[in-house]
Design an enzyme around this catalytic site. Structure first.
Site, mmCIF file in Angstrom:
data_model
loop_
_atom_site.group_PDB
_atom_site.id
_atom_site.type_symbol
_atom_site.label_atom_id
_atom_site.label_comp_id
_atom_site.label_asym_id
_atom_site.label_seq_id
_atom_site.Cartn_x
_atom_site.Cartn_y
_atom_site.Cartn_z
ATOM 1 N N LYS A 133 7.197 17.124 -19.224
ATOM 2 C CA LYS A 133 6.036 16.857 -18.364
ATOM 3 C C LYS A 133 6.156 17.698 -17.097
ATOM 4 O O LYS A 133 7.185 17.670 -16.416
ATOM 5 C CB LYS A 133 5.978 15.373 -18.017
ATOM 6 C CG LYS A 133 5.656 14.491 -19.218
ATOM 7 C CD LYS A 133 5.675 13.032 -18.867
ATOM 8 C CE LYS A 133 4.544 12.649 -17.957
ATOM 9 N NZ LYS A 133 4.512 11.176 -17.721
HETATM 10 C C1 E4P Z 1 1.707 9.406 -17.184
HETATM 11 O O1 E4P Z 1 1.810 10.622 -17.311
HETATM 12 C C2 E4P Z 1 1.835 8.815 -15.839
HETATM 13 O O2 E4P Z 1 3.129 9.064 -15.422
HETATM 14 C C3 E4P Z 1 1.578 7.343 -15.755
HETATM 15 O O3 E4P Z 1 0.817 6.870 -16.836
HETATM 16 C C4 E4P Z 1 1.001 6.940 -14.440
HETATM 17 O O4 E4P Z 1 0.672 5.585 -14.486
HETATM 18 P P1 E4P Z 1 0.478 4.708 -13.164
HETATM 19 O O5 E4P Z 1 -0.746 5.200 -12.475
HETATM 20 O O6 E4P Z 1 0.295 3.313 -13.678
HETATM 21 O O7 E4P Z 1 1.711 4.870 -12.360
#
Ligand code: E4P
Length: 220
Positions: free
Chosen positions: A85
């Site tokens: 990522k």
């Molecule tokens: C995914 O890539 C993100 O890290 C994650 O879903 C963010 O979620 P949140 O807004 O609940 O922290």
């Protein structure tokens, strides 16, 4: 479609992998930090919890493209087929391009707009993660952003998939899937709400009460 869990909770992944058709597990630095255990310990455990099947995602921490690439290599030394990522910043876009040249799959993360997601796809990301609830929380429209991004990818970067993230309710997740987006990642509480509604428990309870009232014991 592909359904992921957004967590580092190994016990929960093992339990939910028996119930859900999981494609894998996504993490981010905050999720890993909340478990207070290093990635080199957690990632192999998550892989085992998935029964050796499914994809894992972990995020680079560096801000500079060259360092992101270096961190991506370190993450792939832990899990060879890990999807890396990369936050879609200017440096992140450069890193996605470099990683694509090296055959390392990436997910463009921290996506708050369709144009940002499209650029990450054109740079070579395999997945793009728009943050549905965080976009809503900023006064935007998360579902509309996913819809636009999905249309843009279909037209201009058909090899890249939307992997929508940041959900607070099952309704958000369903609305997202109805836009045509192919994959979602759910936090544990949202995944569990999809199967454990109070009305379902009450219905099952009533069936049992009626049966026992008539026949005195369970069984046929
Ligand atoms: C995914 O890539 C993100 O890290 C994650 O879903 C963010 O979620 P949140 O807004 O609940 O922290």
């Amino acid at each position: 479609m592909e359904l992921y869990l957004d967590t580092s909770d190994v016990v929960a992944v093992r339990r939910l992998a028996e119930i859900f058709p999981l494609a894998g597990v996504t993490t981010n630095p905050s999720i890993i930090a909340s478990g207070k255990r290093p990635l080199k310990v957690v990632l192999p455990e998550l892989q085992q919890a998935l029964g050796g099947k499914g994809r894992l995602f972990a995020q680079v921490m560096a801000r500079d493209a060259e360092q992101m690439v270096e961190e991506a290599r370190k993450l792939r030394a832990i899990i060879p087929d890990l999807v890396v990522k990369v936050p879609v910043t200017a440096q992140g876009l450069a890193a996605i391009k470099l990683l694509k040249q090296q055959g390392i799959p990436t997910l463009g993360t921290a996506v708050y707009g369709a144009a940002q997601g499209l650029l990450a796809a054109l740079a070579g990301a395999e997945y793009i993660a728009p943050y549905v609830n965080r976009i809503d929380a900023q006064g935007g429209n998360g579902i509309q952003t996913v819809k636009e991004l999905q249309q843009l990818l279909t037209l201009h970067a058909p090899e890249t998939k939307v992997l929508a993230a940041s959900f607070k309710t099952p309704r958000q997740a369903l609305d997202c899937l109805l836009t045509g987006c192919e994959s979602i990642t759910l936090p544990l509480d949202v995944a569990e709400q999809m199967i454990a509604t109070p009305a379902v428990s009450a219905a099952v309870e009533k069936f049992e009460q009626d049966w026992l009232a008539a026949f005195g014991a369970p069984g046929f």
